[in-house]
Design an enzyme around this catalytic site. Structure first.
Site, short mmCIF file in Angstrom:
data_model
loop_
_atom_site.label_atom_id
_atom_site.label_comp_id
_atom_site.label_asym_id
_atom_site.label_seq_id
_atom_site.Cartn_x
_atom_site.Cartn_y
_atom_site.Cartn_z
N ILE A 37 0.98 -1.15 -0.05
CA ILE A 37 -0.16 -0.03 -0.05
C ILE A 37 0.87 1.19 0.18
CG2 ILE A 37 -1.65 1.20 1.38
CD1 ILE A 37 -2.31 -1.59 2.89
N SER B 112 10.38 5.19 1.88
CA SER B 112 9.93 6.26 1.67
C SER B 112 10.25 7.39 2.58
CB SER B 112 8.21 6.14 1.86
OG SER B 112 7.66 7.40 1.83
N ASN B 113 10.17 8.59 2.12
CA ASN B 113 10.39 9.85 2.96
C ASN B 113 9.46 9.69 4.48
OD1 ASN B 113 8.22 11.97 2.74
ND2 ASN B 113 8.49 10.86 0.72
N TYR C 137 1.66 3.95 7.62
CA TYR C 137 2.34 3.60 6.33
C TYR C 137 4.11 4.09 6.54
CZ TYR C 137 4.39 4.95 1.61
OH TYR C 137 5.15 4.97 0.59
N LYS D 115 7.41 1.16 6.68
CA LYS D 115 8.59 1.61 5.95
C LYS D 115 9.76 1.55 7.08
CE LYS D 115 6.75 1.92 1.92
NZ LYS D 115 6.83 1.05 1.02
N CYS E 63 7.44 10.39 -6.28
CA CYS E 63 7.81 9.93 -7.65
C CYS E 63 6.56 9.83 -8.62
CB CYS E 63 8.25 8.47 -7.64
SG CYS E 63 9.04 7.76 -9.00
N ARG F 112 5.68 21.51 -2.71
CA ARG F 112 6.65 20.69 -1.86
C ARG F 112 7.36 19.65 -2.91
NH1 ARG F 112 5.50 15.10 -0.23
NH2 ARG F 112 7.08 14.53 1.46
C1 15L Z 1 5.01 8.39 -0.76
O1 15L Z 1 5.48 7.55 -0.26
C2 15L Z 1 3.70 7.87 -1.52
O2 15L Z 1 4.01 6.70 -1.92
C3 15L Z 1 3.34 8.69 -2.64
O3 15L Z 1 2.21 8.52 -2.97
C4 15L Z 1 3.50 10.30 -2.25
O4 15L Z 1 2.81 10.68 -1.36
C5 15L Z 1 4.95 10.47 -1.70
O5 15L Z 1 5.23 9.64 -0.71
C6 15L Z 1 5.40 12.03 -1.05
O6 15L Z 1 5.80 12.23 -0.33
O7 15L Z 1 5.04 12.89 -2.10
#
Ligand code: 15L
Length: 248
Positions: A64, A101-102, A126, A130, A156, A164
Site C-alpha cells: 500500500i 519512503s520519506n 504507512y 517503511k 515519484c 513541496r
Molecule cells: C509516498 O511514499 C507515497 O507513496 C506517494 O504517493 C507520495 O505521497 C510520496 O510519498 C510523497 O511524499 O510525496
C-alpha cells in the site's frame, strides 16, 4: 544478464521501471494482472519463494503506497515485506532494493541537506511500515549477509504536483537511474538513500545517492511556473516537515 524480480510491478513506480530498466531479465509480480507477470501477493511466502528462484536481485515495490488502517498496513506492507526478505533469503538472492519512503522520517523538521541515514520518525502507520521494512533489511544484511539498499523515495510522479514537490520530486527517468545504481553498485551492504531528482529546491542530500553511483539529471524547477499554492495548512506542513501533509 542479471535477473531481477520486481514486486508491485503493476503499480505506478513498477510501470515506470518496466519501461525503463533495459539490460535486465525482468520477472514481474503483482496481485493485479501484469502482461507476462506472476499473479501473486507479496504476503504469500510460498509464492514468493518460487518467484525468487534463480533471480539475482529483488526490487520490492509491492504494498500500500499511502496511509491506511493499521490492519491493512500490517497485513500487506509489514507481512509482505517480511515475506519478500525471507523468500529472498531462502532462494539465495544476493540483493534486495527496497522502496522505502520519506515517510519513514516524515516528522523530521526540514533543514538544508538532510542526510540519507536519518533515524526513524514515521509520520503515519504507512511510515511505520517503511521503518519496519528498513529494519528487516538491516536484519537480513547483518544476519544473512544480504545486500540491502533502502530508497527513501520522495514524490515519484510524472511531474511534481505541488510546491513541496519542487523539493521532493523524483522523475521517472531518475527513478530508473536510482534503482539501476542500487542494483549495480559494488558491496552496498545495508544503507538508506534518498530518492529525489537534482531539484534546485531540494533539502535532502544527494550524497548517499552519489556514493552508490546515482547521478540524477532532472530538476523539478522546470515545472515551478505552472504550480500554484495548495491549501495553506498543507503548504505549511510541506515547509515544516519532511513528510509534508502526511504529518497533518
Ligand atoms: C509516498 O511514499 C507515497 O507513496 C506517494 O504517493 C507520495 O505521497 C510520496 O510519498 C510523497 O511524499 O510525496
Amino acid at each position: 544478464m542479471e535477473r531481477v524480480l520486481i514486486t508491485g510491478a503493476a503499480g505506478r513506480i513498477g510501470r515506470m521501471l518496466r519501461e525503463r530498466l533495459s539490460g535486465y531479465e525482468l520477472r514481474l509480480l503483482d496481485v493485479e494482472p501484469v502482461p507476462g507477470g506472476i499473479a501473486a501477493s507479496v504476503t504469500d511466502l510460498e509464492a514468493m519463494v518460487e518467484a525468487c528462484a534463480g533471480v539475482d536481485a529483488v526490487v520490492h515495490l509491492g504494498g500500500i503506497s499511502g496511509e491506511a488502517s493499521w490492519e491493512r498496513i500490517r497485513d500487506t506492507n509489514i507481512e509482505g515485506t517480511y515475506c519478500v526478505f525471507e523468500a529472498a533469503r531462502r532462494a539465495g538472492v544476493r540483493r534486495v532494493v527496497y522502496a522505502s519512503s520519506n515517510h519513514a522520517v516524515g516528522f523530521v523538521p526540514t533543514a538544508p541537506d538532510l542526510p540519507d541515514d536519518l533515524p526513524p520518525r514515521p509520520d503515519t502507520f504507512y511510515g511505520v511500515s517503511k521503518v519496519l521494512g528498513e529494519a528487516l533489511g538491516a536484519l537480513y544484511h547483518d544476519r544473512h549477509g544480504m545486500d540491502v539498499v533502502c530508497l527513501r523515495i520522495g514524490s515519484c510522479f510524472d511531474e511534481p504536483h505541488d510546491l513541496r514537490g519542487l523539493a521532493t520530486w523524483l522523475s521517472p527517468n531518475d527513478c530508473a537511474r536510482l534503482v539501476e545504481a542500487a542494483l549495480t553498485c559494488e558491496e552496498p551492504g545495508f544503507r538508506t538513500v534518498w530518492g529525489i531528482s537534482a531539484n534546485t529546491r531540494r533539502v535532502w542530500s544527494l550524497e548517499g545517492g552519489a556514493a552508490i553511483g546515482y547521478h540524477p539529471v532532472d530538476d523539478a524547477e522546470v515545472y515551478a511556473a505552472g504550480l500554484t499554492a495548495g491549501p495553506p495548512e498543507r503548504e505549511e506542513a510541506g515547509r515544516r516537515f519532511v513528510g509534508g501533509a502526511f504529518t497533518l
